[in-house]
Design a protein around this motif. Structure first.
Motif, mmCIF file in Angstrom:
data_model
loop_
_atom_site.group_PDB
_atom_site.id
_atom_site.type_symbol
_atom_site.label_atom_id
_atom_site.label_comp_id
_atom_site.label_asym_id
_atom_site.label_seq_id
_atom_site.Cartn_x
_atom_site.Cartn_y
_atom_site.Cartn_z
ATOM 1 N N GLY A 4 0.807 -1.219 0.000
ATOM 2 C CA GLY A 4 0.000 0.000 0.000
ATOM 3 C C GLY A 4 0.838 1.266 0.000
ATOM 4 O O GLY A 4 0.320 2.373 -0.192
ATOM 5 N N TYR A 5 2.145 1.116 0.228
ATOM 6 C CA TYR A 5 3.067 2.242 0.232
ATOM 7 C C TYR A 5 3.733 2.409 -1.128
ATOM 8 O O TYR A 5 3.913 1.447 -1.868
ATOM 9 N N TRP A 6 4.146 3.612 -1.411
ATOM 10 C CA TRP A 6 4.891 3.953 -2.615
ATOM 11 C C TRP A 6 6.257 3.285 -2.539
ATOM 12 O O TRP A 6 7.015 3.535 -1.600
ATOM 13 N N LYS A 7 6.571 2.447 -3.484
ATOM 14 C CA LYS A 7 7.848 1.730 -3.478
ATOM 15 C C LYS A 7 8.910 2.645 -4.073
ATOM 16 O O LYS A 7 9.256 2.557 -5.248
ATOM 17 N N SER A 8 9.400 3.552 -3.207
ATOM 18 C CA SER A 8 10.329 4.587 -3.644
ATOM 19 C C SER A 8 11.235 4.972 -2.484
ATOM 20 O O SER A 8 10.846 4.876 -1.315
ATOM 21 N N ASP A 9 12.434 5.455 -2.827
ATOM 22 C CA ASP A 9 13.329 5.991 -1.810
ATOM 23 C C ASP A 9 12.785 7.296 -1.232
ATOM 24 O O ASP A 9 13.278 7.765 -0.206
ATOM 25 N N SER A 10 11.785 7.880 -1.869
ATOM 26 C CA SER A 10 11.195 9.135 -1.405
ATOM 27 C C SER A 10 10.016 8.935 -0.455
ATOM 28 O O SER A 10 9.490 9.911 0.072
ATOM 29 N N LYS A 31 -1.998 1.685 20.504
ATOM 30 C CA LYS A 31 -2.925 2.489 19.708
ATOM 31 C C LYS A 31 -2.376 3.875 19.502
ATOM 32 O O LYS A 31 -1.487 4.328 20.232
ATOM 33 N N GLY A 32 -2.896 4.534 18.503
ATOM 34 C CA GLY A 32 -2.468 5.881 18.192
ATOM 35 C C GLY A 32 -3.255 6.436 17.016
ATOM 36 O O GLY A 32 -4.319 5.915 16.659
ATOM 37 N N TYR A 33 -2.696 7.472 16.419
ATOM 38 C CA TYR A 33 -3.333 8.144 15.282
ATOM 39 C C TYR A 33 -2.359 8.224 14.129
ATOM 40 O O TYR A 33 -1.142 8.112 14.307
ATOM 41 N N PHE A 34 -2.897 8.431 12.934
ATOM 42 C CA PHE A 34 -2.056 8.599 11.756
ATOM 43 C C PHE A 34 -2.644 9.651 10.838
ATOM 44 O O PHE A 34 -3.850 9.893 10.821
ATOM 45 N N THR A 35 -1.742 10.288 10.111
ATOM 46 C CA THR A 35 -2.125 11.127 8.982
ATOM 47 C C THR A 35 -1.349 10.595 7.788
ATOM 48 O O THR A 35 -0.162 10.262 7.894
ATOM 49 N N LEU A 36 -2.042 10.460 6.692
ATOM 50 C CA LEU A 36 -1.439 9.922 5.478
ATOM 51 C C LEU A 36 -1.621 10.903 4.333
ATOM 52 O O LEU A 36 -2.656 11.573 4.240
ATOM 53 N N LEU A 37 -0.627 10.949 3.467
ATOM 54 C CA LEU A 37 -0.767 11.611 2.180
ATOM 55 C C LEU A 37 -0.677 10.502 1.146
ATOM 56 O O LEU A 37 0.296 9.732 1.140
ATOM 57 N N LEU A 38 -1.714 10.373 0.346
ATOM 58 C CA LEU A 38 -1.719 9.377 -0.724
ATOM 59 C C LEU A 38 -1.681 10.082 -2.065
ATOM 60 O O LEU A 38 -2.242 11.177 -2.211
ATOM 61 N N ARG A 39 -1.026 9.432 -3.021
ATOM 62 C CA ARG A 39 -1.006 9.917 -4.407
ATOM 63 C C ARG A 39 -1.460 8.793 -5.316
ATOM 64 O O ARG A 39 -1.167 7.618 -5.056
ATOM 65 N N LYS A 40 -2.131 9.180 -6.370
ATOM 66 C CA LYS A 40 -2.504 8.198 -7.386
ATOM 67 C C LYS A 40 -1.338 8.121 -8.368
ATOM 68 O O LYS A 40 -1.054 9.079 -9.080
ATOM 69 N N ILE A 41 -0.662 6.976 -8.346
ATOM 70 C CA ILE A 41 0.532 6.763 -9.156
ATOM 71 C C ILE A 41 0.273 5.601 -10.096
ATOM 72 O O ILE A 41 -0.052 4.499 -9.640
ATOM 73 N N ASP A 42 0.395 5.859 -11.389
ATOM 74 C CA ASP A 42 0.146 4.824 -12.397
ATOM 75 C C ASP A 42 -1.206 4.147 -12.203
ATOM 76 O O ASP A 42 -1.344 2.932 -12.346
ATOM 77 N N GLY A 43 -2.202 4.947 -11.804
ATOM 78 C CA GLY A 43 -3.568 4.443 -11.666
ATOM 79 C C GLY A 43 -3.898 3.818 -10.319
ATOM 80 O O GLY A 43 -5.021 3.362 -10.119
ATOM 81 N N VAL A 79 0.342 5.227 -0.429
ATOM 82 C CA VAL A 79 0.736 6.103 0.667
ATOM 83 C C VAL A 79 2.137 6.606 0.352
ATOM 84 O O VAL A 79 3.054 5.806 0.149
ATOM 85 N N VAL A 80 2.300 7.937 0.313
ATOM 86 C CA VAL A 80 3.620 8.520 0.050
ATOM 87 C C VAL A 80 4.208 9.171 1.302
ATOM 88 O O VAL A 80 5.412 9.353 1.404
ATOM 89 N N VAL A 81 3.330 9.541 2.258
ATOM 90 C CA VAL A 81 3.761 10.065 3.554
ATOM 91 C C VAL A 81 2.860 9.461 4.616
ATOM 92 O O VAL A 81 1.637 9.485 4.480
ATOM 93 N N ASP A 82 3.466 8.920 5.672
ATOM 94 C CA ASP A 82 2.742 8.332 6.787
ATOM 95 C C ASP A 82 3.327 8.917 8.066
ATOM 96 O O ASP A 82 4.524 8.759 8.332
#
Length: 141
Positions: A49-55, A119-131, A135-138
């Motif tokens: 579910g995560y962006w497979k990137s060094d970024s 338990k805790g909370y999260f904020t995520l930034l998701l991008r639509k990449i190649d359709g 998740v690009v930031v967690d």
């Protein structure tokens, strides 16, 4: 003429809402797939579910981590087996679209282990990449 413009705007508004609804469901599906893979004890499948990137950026209690591989390694170190992984649930509080291919998600997480509960909370930034939504930031706390 004014009536035609009005109806075109109404139709466009419904189309945009329908598209957002579809995209929101696609994001929720990514998170549900991650949850299900975690509960099977499969960290590598969870990481899909995560962006497979060094970024990729993951921010947790130890600070920022960059990269998909490093994030995977940290998960494996922190949760070395199915018992420590426990049973994961999410509570999604908000999905907000920033652009057509970027979304913000706010939620809570809960891991029930045999003798403990995390338990805790999260904020995520998701991008639509190649359709596909990734998740690009967690930021999890």
């Amino acid at each position: 003429m004014k009536k035609i413009i009005f109806f075109v705007l109404i139709a466009f508004s419904f189309a945009v809402k329908a598209q957002k609804s579809t995209e929101k469901q696609a994001i929720l599906n990514v998170l549900e797939k991650q949850r299900a893979e975690w509960n099977k004890g499969d960290v590598e499948a969870y990481m899909q579910g995560y962006w497979k990137s060094d970024s990729l950026l993951f921010v947790g209690k130890s600070g920022p981590t960059y990269g998909w591989q490093k994030t995977l390694e940290n998960y494996k170190k922190g949760y070395p087996d199915k018992a420590t992984m426990g049973y994961l649930t999410f509570g999604i509080k908000k999905v907000e679209f920033l652009t057509k291919d970027k979304a913000f998600v706010l939620g809570s997480w809960n891991v029930k282990q045999e003798k403990a509960e995390l338990k805790g909370y999260f904020t995520l930034l998701l991008r639509k990449i190649d359709g596909f939504w990734k998740v690009v930031v967690d930021h999890s706390s």
